[in-house]
Write an enzyme that holds these catalytic residues in place. Structure first.
Site, PDB file in Angstrom:
ATOM      1  N   TYR A 171       0.846  -1.203   0.000  1.00  0.00           N
ATOM      2  CA  TYR A 171       0.000   0.000   0.000  1.00  0.00           C
ATOM      3  C   TYR A 171       0.883   1.256   0.000  1.00  0.00           C
ATOM      4  O   TYR A 171       0.500   2.305  -0.529  1.00  0.00           O
ATOM      5  CB  TYR A 171      -0.946  -0.015   1.206  1.00  0.00           C
ATOM      6  CG  TYR A 171      -2.158   0.876   1.035  1.00  0.00           C
ATOM      7  CD1 TYR A 171      -3.108   0.614   0.057  1.00  0.00           C
ATOM      8  CD2 TYR A 171      -2.347   1.983   1.852  1.00  0.00           C
ATOM      9  CE1 TYR A 171      -4.215   1.437  -0.106  1.00  0.00           C
ATOM     10  CE2 TYR A 171      -3.453   2.808   1.704  1.00  0.00           C
ATOM     11  CZ  TYR A 171      -4.382   2.528   0.723  1.00  0.00           C
ATOM     12  OH  TYR A 171      -5.476   3.345   0.576  1.00  0.00           O
ATOM     13  N   LYS A 178      -2.912   8.674   2.540  1.00  0.00           N
ATOM     14  CA  LYS A 178      -4.137   8.532   3.357  1.00  0.00           C
ATOM     15  C   LYS A 178      -3.911   9.060   4.773  1.00  0.00           C
ATOM     16  O   LYS A 178      -4.844   9.574   5.399  1.00  0.00           O
ATOM     17  CB  LYS A 178      -4.579   7.062   3.404  1.00  0.00           C
ATOM     18  CG  LYS A 178      -5.099   6.513   2.081  1.00  0.00           C
ATOM     19  CD  LYS A 178      -6.325   7.246   1.570  1.00  0.00           C
ATOM     20  CE  LYS A 178      -6.971   6.528   0.414  1.00  0.00           C
ATOM     21  NZ  LYS A 178      -7.979   7.363  -0.263  1.00  0.00           N
TER      22      LYS A 178
HETATM   23  P1  NAP Z   1     -12.383   3.483  -8.292  1.00  0.00           P
HETATM   24  O1  NAP Z   1     -13.709   2.938  -8.565  1.00  0.00           O
HETATM   25  O2  NAP Z   1     -11.289   3.187  -9.266  1.00  0.00           O
HETATM   26  O3  NAP Z   1     -12.496   5.040  -8.060  1.00  0.00           O
HETATM   27  C1  NAP Z   1     -11.357   5.882  -7.995  1.00  0.00           C
HETATM   28  C2  NAP Z   1     -11.787   7.194  -8.580  1.00  0.00           C
HETATM   29  O4  NAP Z   1     -10.765   8.190  -8.441  1.00  0.00           O
HETATM   30  C3  NAP Z   1     -12.060   7.060 -10.080  1.00  0.00           C
HETATM   31  O5  NAP Z   1     -13.356   7.537 -10.353  1.00  0.00           O
HETATM   32  C4  NAP Z   1     -10.986   7.948 -10.660  1.00  0.00           C
HETATM   33  O6  NAP Z   1     -11.419   8.561 -11.846  1.00  0.00           O
HETATM   34  C5  NAP Z   1     -10.845   8.999  -9.590  1.00  0.00           C
HETATM   35  N1  NAP Z   1      -9.686   9.854  -9.819  1.00  0.00           N
HETATM   36  C6  NAP Z   1      -8.377   9.512  -9.878  1.00  0.00           C
HETATM   37  N2  NAP Z   1      -7.630  10.610 -10.157  1.00  0.00           N
HETATM   38  C7  NAP Z   1      -8.500  11.653 -10.267  1.00  0.00           C
HETATM   39  C8  NAP Z   1      -8.361  13.036 -10.560  1.00  0.00           C
HETATM   40  N3  NAP Z   1      -7.164  13.604 -10.780  1.00  0.00           N
HETATM   41  N4  NAP Z   1      -9.476  13.814 -10.601  1.00  0.00           N
HETATM   42  C9  NAP Z   1     -10.691  13.279 -10.401  1.00  0.00           C
HETATM   43  N5  NAP Z   1     -10.899  11.974 -10.136  1.00  0.00           N
HETATM   44  C10 NAP Z   1      -9.813  11.173 -10.071  1.00  0.00           C
HETATM   45  O7  NAP Z   1     -11.821   2.982  -6.877  1.00  0.00           O
HETATM   46  P2  NAP Z   1     -12.405   2.968  -5.394  1.00  0.00           P
HETATM   47  O8  NAP Z   1     -11.710   1.843  -4.749  1.00  0.00           O
HETATM   48  O9  NAP Z   1     -13.877   3.029  -5.389  1.00  0.00           O
HETATM   49  O10 NAP Z   1     -11.780   4.300  -4.773  1.00  0.00           O
HETATM   50  C11 NAP Z   1     -12.552   5.332  -4.172  1.00  0.00           C
HETATM   51  C12 NAP Z   1     -11.894   5.814  -2.897  1.00  0.00           C
HETATM   52  O11 NAP Z   1     -11.997   4.786  -1.902  1.00  0.00           O
HETATM   53  C13 NAP Z   1     -10.405   6.133  -3.014  1.00  0.00           C
HETATM   54  O12 NAP Z   1     -10.101   7.249  -2.187  1.00  0.00           O
HETATM   55  C14 NAP Z   1      -9.763   4.891  -2.419  1.00  0.00           C
HETATM   56  O13 NAP Z   1      -8.450   5.111  -1.938  1.00  0.00           O
HETATM   57  C15 NAP Z   1     -10.736   4.610  -1.300  1.00  0.00           C
HETATM   58  N6  NAP Z   1     -10.672   3.271  -0.698  1.00  0.00           N
HETATM   59  C16 NAP Z   1     -10.712   2.174  -1.506  1.00  0.00           C
HETATM   60  C17 NAP Z   1     -10.641   0.911  -0.924  1.00  0.00           C
HETATM   61  C18 NAP Z   1     -10.666  -0.324  -1.793  1.00  0.00           C
HETATM   62  O14 NAP Z   1     -10.275  -1.397  -1.305  1.00  0.00           O
HETATM   63  N7  NAP Z   1     -11.123  -0.264  -3.018  1.00  0.00           N
HETATM   64  C19 NAP Z   1     -10.555   0.770   0.466  1.00  0.00           C
HETATM   65  C20 NAP Z   1     -10.527   1.920   1.247  1.00  0.00           C
HETATM   66  C21 NAP Z   1     -10.589   3.177   0.665  1.00  0.00           C
HETATM   67  P3  NAP Z   1     -11.033   7.873 -13.241  1.00  0.00           P
HETATM   68  O15 NAP Z   1     -11.520   6.490 -13.248  1.00  0.00           O
HETATM   69  O16 NAP Z   1     -11.778   8.796 -14.103  1.00  0.00           O
HETATM   70  O17 NAP Z   1      -9.534   7.986 -13.308  1.00  0.00           O
END
Ligand code: NAP
Length: 271
Positions: A171, A178
């Protein structure tokens, strides 16, 4: 109510009727932001979705199709001040100058920083990960503030992960970003409380999304969580959505600056 992975649809009371929300980070139906948007929508909120750039817009439209009709979309690349300015101009005119809820659900770190050791992280890679994943919360909160003041207050919600608090293999850079995001949540809560704007973070357990696929050995991480967590499974996006709804609603009116773990209890375990 206890949920199983098969039984994942929750009907919510309309406690957000008349509320206006900006939801960032919907990439597709697996996105955590999509689980959150569905919960807010089902509770009656009106939502504007932001997408990073034109190339990614069709996938967001496809995700919304049949679930949330006539939703408004706005382009917003959080790494670009001009994009932030024009997105918020759009939001001001679409929502009549008011905003009640901001969901910051996005992160980015170069792939090289999500494998090997943190010790090898390059300066440029560090800067972009911090900019997009952590600074963006402050930048969006600053833009949202006057709209939330006009609404009489608001709720800002961001997404974090345990890797901010403890070392999680691979990570790496995202854990550092984070940690800054969680500290930022507290500082923003202190700044904005005077305007009745609350700022909280959800520390979600691992979910198989597009962004998660960038983390080496992510499937191993999922399996480990399900094995160790007291609930013996991984969290559902619907459950993260339910928590976001709680944080967006008056039910959580006294809570700000918190990091709430929604991880089936994994983070309480030492072994
Ligand atoms: P996801 O579906 O891939 O979503 C990530 C989003 O971030 C995408 O919509 C991406 O847009 C956007 N993004 C990246 N760079 C950007 C920028 N410069 N401007 C605007 N948007 C941007 O993944 P997710 O896992 O749901 O992630 C959402 C949040 O949850 C993140 O903060 C992640 O760290 C957090 N989180 C995830 C997990 C997990 O296990 N998945 C666990 C805890 C926390 P594009 O697709 O358009 O690039």
């Amino acid at each position: 109510m206890t949920m199983t992975e098969e039984q994942s649809t929750i009907e919510f009371p309309k406690i957000l009727k008349g509320k206006k929300a900006l939801v960032s980070g919907v990439a597709n139906k697996r996105s955590i932001a999509w689980g959150i948007a569905q919960a807010l929508h089902s509770a009656g909120a009106e939502i504007i979705f932001s997408y990073q750039n034109e190339r990614l817009k069709p996938e967001v439209e496809k995700t919304l199709e049949g679930s949330i009709d006539n939703a408004k979309l706005v382009e917003l690349d959080v790494g670009n001040d001009e994009s932030l300015d024009s997105a918020f101009e759009n939001i001001v005119s679409s929502f009549g100058g008011k905003l009640d809820i901001l969901v910051h659900c996005l992160a980015f770190a170069p792939r090289e920083t999500l494998q090997g050791g943190y010790v090898d992280t390059l300066r440029d890679h560090y800067a972009i990960a911090q900019d997009v994943s952590s600074y963006s919360l402050a930048a969006m909160a600053r833009k949202a503030r006057p709209l939330m003041q006009s609404a009489g207050g608001g709720s800002i919600i961001t997404l974090t992960y345990l890797g901010a608090e403890k070392v999680v293999p691979n990570y790496n850079m995202m854990g550092i970003a984070k940690a800054a995001l969680e500290a930022g949540t507290r500082y923003l809560a202190a700044d904005l409380g005077v305007d009745n704007i609350r700022v909280n973070a959800i520390s979600a357990g691992p979910v198989k999304t597009l962004a998660a696929r960038g983390i080496s050995d992510f499937t191993k991480m999922l399996n480990k969580h399900a094995e160790v967590a007291p609930l013996k499974r991984n969290v559902l996006v619907e459950e993260i959505g339910g928590t976001a709804l709680f944080l967006a609603s008056p039910l959580s009116g006294g809570i700000t600056g918190e990091v709430l773990h929604v991880d089936c209890g994994y983070s309480i375990m030492a072994m």
